[in-house]
Design an enzyme around this catalytic site. Structure first.
Site, PDB file in Angstrom:
ATOM      1  N   GLY A  43       9.090  73.503   3.021  1.00 48.96           N
ATOM      2  CA  GLY A  43      10.161  74.098   2.233  1.00 48.96           C
ATOM      3  C   GLY A  43      10.023  73.815   0.752  1.00 48.96           C
ATOM      4  N   HIS A  46       7.546  77.877  -3.244  1.00 50.41           N
ATOM      5  CA  HIS A  46       7.123  78.375  -4.558  1.00 50.41           C
ATOM      6  C   HIS A  46       6.040  79.431  -4.321  1.00 50.41           C
ATOM      7  CE1 HIS A  46       3.728  75.761  -3.781  1.00 50.41           C
ATOM      8  NE2 HIS A  46       4.534  74.709  -3.693  1.00 50.41           N
ATOM      9  N   GLY A  48       2.910  79.291  -4.402  1.00 52.95           N
ATOM     10  CA  GLY A  48       1.802  78.846  -3.555  1.00 52.95           C
ATOM     11  C   GLY A  48       2.091  79.197  -2.104  1.00 52.95           C
ATOM     12  N   HIS A  49       3.313  78.872  -1.668  1.00 54.18           N
ATOM     13  CA  HIS A  49       3.710  79.205  -0.288  1.00 54.18           C
ATOM     14  C   HIS A  49       3.724  80.730  -0.088  1.00 54.18           C
ATOM     15  CE1 HIS A  49       5.908  75.216  -0.828  1.00 54.18           C
ATOM     16  NE2 HIS A  49       5.149  74.983   0.216  1.00 54.18           N
ATOM     17  N   GLN A  73       4.850  62.108   8.798  1.00 50.14           N
ATOM     18  CA  GLN A  73       3.718  62.118   7.874  1.00 50.14           C
ATOM     19  C   GLN A  73       4.027  61.409   6.565  1.00 50.14           C
ATOM     20  OE1 GLN A  73       3.764  66.541   7.676  1.00 50.14           O
ATOM     21  NE2 GLN A  73       3.214  66.270   5.545  1.00 50.14           N
ATOM     22  N   GLY A 162      -3.059  75.929   2.639  1.00 56.44           N
ATOM     23  CA  GLY A 162      -3.512  76.006   1.255  1.00 56.44           C
ATOM     24  C   GLY A 162      -4.641  75.018   0.975  1.00 56.44           C
ATOM     25  N   ASP A 165      -4.113  71.323  -0.370  1.00 55.34           N
ATOM     26  CA  ASP A 165      -4.194  70.110   0.446  1.00 55.34           C
ATOM     27  C   ASP A 165      -5.529  70.142   1.187  1.00 55.34           C
ATOM     28  OD1 ASP A 165      -1.298  68.876   0.278  1.00 55.34           O
ATOM     29  OD2 ASP A 165      -1.095  71.043   0.387  1.00 55.34           O
ATOM     30  N   SER A 200       3.488  72.843  -6.734  1.00 57.06           N
ATOM     31  CA  SER A 200       3.811  71.887  -5.677  1.00 57.06           C
ATOM     32  C   SER A 200       5.325  71.702  -5.635  1.00 57.06           C
ATOM     33  CB  SER A 200       3.156  70.537  -5.988  1.00 57.06           C
ATOM     34  OG  SER A 200       3.768  69.523  -5.220  1.00 57.06           O
ATOM     35  N   ARG A 202       6.736  69.085  -5.241  1.00 61.24           N
ATOM     36  CA  ARG A 202       7.051  67.816  -5.900  1.00 61.24           C
ATOM     37  C   ARG A 202       7.154  67.958  -7.418  1.00 61.24           C
ATOM     38  NH1 ARG A 202       4.260  65.688  -1.338  1.00 61.24           N
ATOM     39  NH2 ARG A 202       5.473  64.007  -0.396  1.00 61.24           N
TER      40      ARG A 202
HETATM   41  P1  AMP Z   1       3.938  71.963   1.830  1.00 63.27           P
HETATM   42  O1  AMP Z   1       5.251  72.675   1.912  1.00 63.27           O
HETATM   43  O2  AMP Z   1       3.718  71.274   0.529  1.00 63.27           O
HETATM   44  O3  AMP Z   1       3.654  71.127   3.037  1.00 63.27           O
HETATM   45  O4  AMP Z   1       2.839  73.105   1.839  1.00 63.27           O
HETATM   46  C1  AMP Z   1       2.804  74.077   2.853  1.00 63.27           C
HETATM   47  C2  AMP Z   1       1.513  74.841   2.733  1.00 63.27           C
HETATM   48  O5  AMP Z   1       1.459  75.473   1.452  1.00 63.27           O
HETATM   49  C3  AMP Z   1       0.284  73.936   2.839  1.00 63.27           C
HETATM   50  O6  AMP Z   1      -0.711  74.599   3.599  1.00 63.27           O
HETATM   51  C4  AMP Z   1      -0.124  73.780   1.399  1.00 63.27           C
HETATM   52  O7  AMP Z   1      -1.498  73.503   1.234  1.00 63.27           O
HETATM   53  C5  AMP Z   1       0.233  75.137   0.827  1.00 63.27           C
HETATM   54  N1  AMP Z   1       0.396  75.038  -0.625  1.00 63.27           N
HETATM   55  C6  AMP Z   1       1.152  74.137  -1.300  1.00 63.27           C
HETATM   56  N2  AMP Z   1       0.996  74.314  -2.630  1.00 63.27           N
HETATM   57  C7  AMP Z   1       0.120  75.341  -2.793  1.00 63.27           C
HETATM   58  C8  AMP Z   1      -0.455  75.986  -3.920  1.00 63.27           C
HETATM   59  N3  AMP Z   1      -0.171  75.616  -5.157  1.00 63.27           N
HETATM   60  N4  AMP Z   1      -1.322  77.005  -3.698  1.00 63.27           N
HETATM   61  C9  AMP Z   1      -1.636  77.387  -2.429  1.00 63.27           C
HETATM   62  N5  AMP Z   1      -1.128  76.821  -1.331  1.00 63.27           N
HETATM   63  C10 AMP Z   1      -0.262  75.806  -1.494  1.00 63.27           C
END
Ligand code: AMP
Length: 298
Positions: A43, A46, A48-49, A73, A162, A165, A200, A202
């Site tokens: 969640g 952004h 990226g998601h 995790q 993504g 990671d 991110s 974060r």
């Molecule tokens: P997270 O919510 O941070 O666990 O990320 C969920 C998915 O989104 C993971 O597969 C991440 O690698 C991917 N992700 C997070 N940030 C980015 C980004 N800036 N560009 C592409 N994928 C991303």
């Protein structure tokens, strides 16, 4: 920003909290032979998601996004507690993107005996214990545990992750291989802010000053990628570390030029599978980033 291609099967985003509900909704679609994609997230969505959702829509008929802040995790309870959870905003974003289902289970749904730990331990190879695995002990057991549960709940044909990671994708591919799972794993490129900072969830924690300082991570990585053929590995790392150490408020955990399969530092340059990875604390916020220097699959 992205070319979303919502599936014609479902016009409205369905919000689902339990695996039973999810199975009831997905079973008829699966029975029709539709291809189902899963985009697992924690969640605070952004671009990226959203890029993963857009990629999933291109390759599958039905897109399920999961939002679950997975407690197993997290190595630091404070990090878990302060993880952003803007659920309304996330649902709106997914609806606008034409995502078909969002699966938002409770912790009890995913871990019935929580906080009693479950017996989950799989062999992810030596790469589990380096880089993020060294700084966040047990992190990838927690990641693979939840991704396995999400795969079980959704039974996707394909799942999108993504490159942001990098080590996580490697660990998930290793899990899929070790457990013989029937799911295709697709890796999507890193989406960055205009100034280079990798997006991110974060980043929201960065103060104005941290935000400025955080640019040094991508700057150091880009320096390595752009000068890879010009300088020795040692000089590349020394200069990149100097770039970082010149910025107050940034504390480096690691910066490495590594083999993308083993994640061990390379000692001689090769023409394939090379990636530069970084992790640093910017103020109180720990950020990670990477650039692929060269990659030849096969
Ligand atoms: P997270 O919510 O941070 O666990 O990320 C969920 C998915 O989104 C993971 O597969 C991440 O690698 C991917 N992700 C997070 N940030 C980015 C980004 N800036 N560009 C592409 N994928 C991303």
């Amino acid at each position: 920003m992205y070319n979303f291609a919502p599936s014609k099967q479902h016009k409205i985003l369905e919000v689902i909290a339990t695996t039973t509900e999810l199975e009831n909704s997905l079973m008829p679609l699966r029975a029709k032979g539709l291809k189902i994609a899963l985009v697992p997230t924690m969640g605070a969505l952004h671009h990226g998601h959203l890029s993963l959702i857009a990629a999933a829509q291109k390759q599958a008929d039905v897109v399920v996004c999961s939002i679950f802040v997975n407690p197993t995790q997290f190595t630091d309870p404070k990090d878990l507690e302060k993880y952003p959870r803007p659920l309304e905003h996330d649902i709106k974003m997914l609806a606008e993107a034409g995502c078909n289902f969002v699966f938002m289970p409770t912790v009890e749904e995913m871990y019935p005996s929580y906080p009693e730990p479950e017996n989950w331990k799989i062999n992810l190879g030596n790469a589990e214990f380096v880089l993020e695995g060294e700084f966040r002990k047990g992190h990838y057991q927690g990641v693979t545990q939840i991704v396995f549960k999400l795969f079980n709940a959704v039974k996707p044909n394909v799942a999108f992750f993504g490159q942001k990671d990098f080590q996580q994708v490697l660990m998930i591919k290793n899990m899929v291989a070790v457990l013989n799972l029937d799911v295709q794993i697709v890796t999507c490129p890193i989406i960055r802010e205009e100034d280079g900072l990798a997006m991110s969830s974060r980043n929201i924690h960065l103060s104005e000053e941290d935000r400025e300082n955080s640019l040094v991570l991508s700057k150091a990585l880009f320096f390595i990628a752009e000068n890879y053929h010009r300088y020795s590995l040692e000089d590349l790392l020394t200069t990149a570390k100097q770039i970082i150490n010149n910025v107050p408020g940034v504390a480096l955990d690691y910066l490495t030029i590594a083999n993308g399969d083993t994640l061990l530092p390379i000692t001689t340059k090769t023409g394939h599978n090379t990636v530069a990875l970084i992790a640093a604390k910017v103020g109180e916020t720990r950020l990670i980033d990477n650039v692929i220097i060269n990659w030849i699959v096969g």
